[in-house]
Design a protein around this motif. Structure first.
Motif, PDB file in Angstrom:
ATOM      1  N   ILE A  30       0.866  -1.179   0.000  1.00  0.00           N
ATOM      2  CA  ILE A  30       0.000   0.000   0.000  1.00  0.00           C
ATOM      3  C   ILE A  30       0.900   1.225   0.000  1.00  0.00           C
ATOM      4  CG2 ILE A  30      -1.870   1.227   1.163  1.00  0.00           C
ATOM      5  CD1 ILE A  30      -2.704  -1.551   0.277  1.00  0.00           C
ATOM      6  N   TYR A  31       0.662   2.132  -0.941  1.00  0.00           N
ATOM      7  CA  TYR A  31       1.534   3.298  -1.107  1.00  0.00           C
ATOM      8  C   TYR A  31       0.885   4.568  -0.553  1.00  0.00           C
ATOM      9  CZ  TYR A  31       4.306   0.291  -4.117  1.00  0.00           C
ATOM     10  OH  TYR A  31       5.077  -0.735  -4.587  1.00  0.00           O
ATOM     11  N   PRO A  32       1.700   5.560  -0.168  1.00  0.00           N
ATOM     12  CA  PRO A  32       1.152   6.824   0.348  1.00  0.00           C
ATOM     13  C   PRO A  32       0.154   7.433  -0.639  1.00  0.00           C
ATOM     14  CG  PRO A  32       3.528   6.750   0.676  1.00  0.00           C
ATOM     15  CD  PRO A  32       3.180   5.555  -0.174  1.00  0.00           C
ATOM     16  N   GLY A  33      -0.980   7.889  -0.107  1.00  0.00           N
ATOM     17  CA  GLY A  33      -1.973   8.546  -0.944  1.00  0.00           C
ATOM     18  C   GLY A  33      -2.917   7.608  -1.658  1.00  0.00           C
ATOM     19  N   VAL A  87       1.190   6.147  13.411  1.00  0.00           N
ATOM     20  CA  VAL A  87       1.293   5.941  11.967  1.00  0.00           C
ATOM     21  C   VAL A  87      -0.061   5.550  11.383  1.00  0.00           C
ATOM     22  CG1 VAL A  87       2.414   4.596  10.135  1.00  0.00           C
ATOM     23  CG2 VAL A  87       3.694   5.213  12.209  1.00  0.00           C
ATOM     24  N   VAL A  88      -0.807   4.717  12.125  1.00  0.00           N
ATOM     25  CA  VAL A  88      -2.078   4.171  11.650  1.00  0.00           C
ATOM     26  C   VAL A  88      -3.222   4.638  12.550  1.00  0.00           C
ATOM     27  CG1 VAL A  88      -3.364   2.071  11.085  1.00  0.00           C
ATOM     28  CG2 VAL A  88      -0.873   2.114  10.799  1.00  0.00           C
ATOM     29  N   LYS A 165      -0.239   8.489   8.844  1.00  0.00           N
ATOM     30  CA  LYS A 165       0.107   8.157   7.459  1.00  0.00           C
ATOM     31  C   LYS A 165      -0.837   7.141   6.838  1.00  0.00           C
ATOM     32  CE  LYS A 165       5.037   9.241   7.878  1.00  0.00           C
ATOM     33  NZ  LYS A 165       6.424   8.772   7.655  1.00  0.00           N
ATOM     34  N   VAL A 166      -1.565   6.412   7.697  1.00  0.00           N
ATOM     35  CA  VAL A 166      -2.520   5.414   7.218  1.00  0.00           C
ATOM     36  C   VAL A 166      -3.827   5.589   7.977  1.00  0.00           C
ATOM     37  CG1 VAL A 166      -3.030   2.953   6.952  1.00  0.00           C
ATOM     38  CG2 VAL A 166      -0.667   3.758   6.735  1.00  0.00           C
ATOM     39  N   LEU A 167      -4.927   5.658   7.248  1.00  0.00           N
ATOM     40  CA  LEU A 167      -6.259   5.698   7.848  1.00  0.00           C
ATOM     41  C   LEU A 167      -6.947   4.371   7.537  1.00  0.00           C
ATOM     42  CD1 LEU A 167      -7.282   9.315   6.833  1.00  0.00           C
ATOM     43  CD2 LEU A 167      -6.885   8.508   9.155  1.00  0.00           C
ATOM     44  N   LEU A 168      -7.252   3.614   8.581  1.00  0.00           N
ATOM     45  CA  LEU A 168      -7.847   2.292   8.429  1.00  0.00           C
ATOM     46  C   LEU A 168      -9.277   2.327   8.947  1.00  0.00           C
ATOM     47  CD1 LEU A 168      -7.635  -0.795   7.903  1.00  0.00           C
ATOM     48  CD2 LEU A 168      -6.708  -1.012  10.220  1.00  0.00           C
ATOM     49  N   THR A 195      -4.445  15.207   4.287  1.00  0.00           N
ATOM     50  CA  THR A 195      -3.307  14.573   4.945  1.00  0.00           C
ATOM     51  C   THR A 195      -2.398  13.802   3.994  1.00  0.00           C
ATOM     52  OG1 THR A 195      -4.537  12.536   5.375  1.00  0.00           O
ATOM     53  CG2 THR A 195      -4.690  14.286   7.040  1.00  0.00           C
ATOM     54  N   LYS A 196      -2.932  13.474   2.795  1.00  0.00           N
ATOM     55  CA  LYS A 196      -2.195  12.636   1.822  1.00  0.00           C
ATOM     56  C   LYS A 196      -1.933  11.240   2.388  1.00  0.00           C
ATOM     57  CE  LYS A 196      -2.086  16.251  -0.757  1.00  0.00           C
ATOM     58  NZ  LYS A 196      -3.120  16.401  -1.797  1.00  0.00           N
TER      59      LYS A 196
END
Length: 569
Positions: A30-33, A87-88, A165-168, A195-196
């Motif tokens: 999984i990549y940023p954005g 981070v998540v 950095k990650v929205l789950l 937030t990207k």
């Protein structure tokens, strides 16, 4: 090349209490954005994937892992759940399990307070995110005072308050009305744009999630990844249906009409469809063939009557006002409307958990005002929205059998009835499990089973399919339909417009404590004014019919429903 923010490398995981691995040979970057949807039936491993990403595995749920997992470039096993929380950001399906504060404001402020953010800055952040999710007027409320949808908004605000950095999101739409679900997807888009962050959504309501563009869909089955591809490619094939996931309604309607679903149709959204003239003509021909066979259903005998009902939780509030309707024997009826409209309150009044300020509720012509909760339970079964509020026994079998034991039913008959119900609800393999080992969706099935086992005269279900994949959704609903065909009356409070259309001819619509309409389900979702006022959302059959030049969207919807019931099920 961009470094993935999440990287599974031939990863596997087996819970300590399980005999077989839940995940095996997972390879996923999984990549940023990116915005990725993770789909799959219950037990496919998709929630376990989420638990690996946010650190609940291995720090809360023990087990054995194989392969490697990197979160933000660091091996997950070398991190801590506290480090991973920066981070998540996670929004759980079971919102009650996520509350920390005594009030909404305290709960949203939990993360910045732990990060020692100055109080004035913290108040500004809380107010800002509360406004974004439309919960700013409830900052002083306690969690138990909120509706299911309002709790979901608070959970959203709780992860939006930090820059992760990650929205789950684990089934973020489960407790939301359709329009609020669409707003939630739009909110997730807005947060990602700001937030990207990479966004991962675990969700059964595929069509609602696809209101917004997804970069990819990851389809899971039996602990492995069976597809990882762009939305248009996955929707063009049969993989979703083959693996128990419901495709969007507009695609099903096109298939019924004989239109081939191709990538060049741009099937990822009903508004993106690029139908050729011959495709539209094919839909019109199917419609004109089907409309001649639309069936009309006659009312049976009166069963439940509500007249001039008024209720408020406090003397100066009015939660329900001037509610009038009649439920007839053998009906299957949906009660729909926006979050906080009073739907669940109505169910509590019918069951006797609350007493009306004025008005009456009668059963077969007899006023129920003098009946106790226990007396009403003999003929009115109620399945609550939140399973945690219903379960009282530690073991599944004991929970389902409990009411039969209290009724004095002989053991042999109890055993037969419990086994039959557990099989219908997909719980028989878990009959000797503790309830604590179950997922939220499985707990939901336990509560349904505990009511169905009693075979009441009328069953009221508050969000009966929330958290269920298409296979279990269909199994439960087909069972309810079987009961209905045997003479049981079913009333469902639901946000699921698919459920309303597929299984109920009639819908009662609420908004802000008032009853707006009592009409056919097809009419509800083809009336733009009613849809707007009740915070619903037109089914995708509505724009599809208009795009194909069909001037009666309601009749087109009724044709679709009839075709499914006669030809498919």
């Amino acid at each position: 090349m961009t470094t993935p923010v999440i990287s599974f490398q031939d990863y596997g995981f087996q819970y300590t209490a399980q005999a077989e691995p839940t995940l095996h040979h997972i390879n996923l970057d999984i990549y940023p954005g990116e915005k990725v949807l993770i789909a799959g039936t219950s037990g496919s491993g998709k929630s376990t994937i989420g638990n690996c990403i946010n650190g609940l595995i291995p720090f809360a749920y023990s087990g054995k892992s194989t392969g490697r997992l990197f979160i933000d470039g660091k091996a997950a096993e070398e991190s801590s759940i506290f480090e991973l929380s920066h981070v998540v950001g996670t929004v759980l399906q079971d919102t009650d399990g996520q509350f920390i504060g005594l009030t909404v404001g305290e709960d949203i402020a939990f993360a910045p307070e732990n990060d020692c953010v100055p109080q004035e800055e913290m108040k500004r952040l809380v107010g800002q995110v509360a406004g974004l999710v439309d919960i700013e007027d409830h900052l002083e409320y306690a969690p138990h005072e909120l509706s299911g949808g309002q709790k979901q908004r608070v959970s959203l605000a709780g992860v939006m308050v930090e820059e992760v950095k990650v929205l789950l999101f684990d089934e973020p739409l489960a407790n939301l009305d359709p329009a609020a679900g669409r707003t939630t997807i739009e909110l997730i888009d807005m947060v990602q744009e700001r937030t990207k962050a990479a966004v991962l959504i675990i969700e059964h309501r595929l069509e609602d999630v696809l209101w917004s563009k997804m970069d990819r869909i990851v389809l899971m089955h039996e602990g492995g990844i069976v597809a990882d591809m762009p939305t248009s490619r996955l929707l063009s094939g049969n993989l979703l249906l083959e693996h128990g996931i419901r495709e969007p309604l507009y695609l099903t309607a096109l298939r019924y009409a004989g239109v081939e679903i191709r990538e060049d149709l741009h099937p990822e959204h009903v508004d993106s469809l690029q139908l050729k003239p011959e495709d539209k003509e094919q839909v019109r021909r199917w419609y004109h063939t089907q409309r001649v066979g639309i069936r009309q259903r006659q009312h049976g005998q009166e069963l439940l009557r509500v007249r001039d009902l008024q209720f408020g939780y406090t003397p100066d509030t009015c939660t329900l006002q001037d509610v009038n309707f009649t439920i007839y024997k053998g009906e299957m009826v949906s009660i729909v409307g926006r979050n906080g409209a009073g739907k669940s309150t109505l169910a509590k009044l019918i069951c006797g958990f609350e007493q009306p300020v004025s008005g009456s509720i009668s059963m077969e012509g007899r006023d129920l005002c003098g009946d106790t909760i226990k007396e009403r339970a003999a003929y009115i079964g109620y399945v609550m929205q939140n399973p945690n509020q219903m379960i009282s026994k530690p073991m599944i079998w004991d929970e389902v059998e409990m009411a039969l034991v209290q009724s004095g039913m002989p053991k042999e008959e109890r055993t037969r009835r419990v086994e039959e119900t557990l099989k219908i609800c997909g719980l028989y393999p878990f009959r000797n499990w503790p309830v604590s080992a179950l997922s939220f969706g499985q707990k939901k099935r336990v509560t349904i089973a505990s009511i169905l086992v009693q075979r009441p005269q009328i069953i009221i279900l508050d969000e009966p399919t929330a958290g269920q994949d298409y296979h279990h959704y269909t199994e439960i609903m087909d069972f309810l339909k079987e009961l209905n065909e045997k003479g049981y009356t079913i009333v469902m409070i639901t946000h699921d417009m698919h459920l309303m259309l597929e299984y109920t001819r009639r819908a009662i619509v609420f908004s802000d404590g008032r009853m707006l309409a009592d009409t056919t389900a097809a009419h509800v979702l083809n009336n733009p004014e009613l849809v707007r006022e009740a915070n619903l959302k037109e089914t995708s059959l509505y724009p599809l019919s208009l795009a194909c030049g069909i001037e009666e969207p309601q009749v087109f919807t009724e044709c679709f429903i009839d075709y499914e019931q006669k030809e498919v099920r």
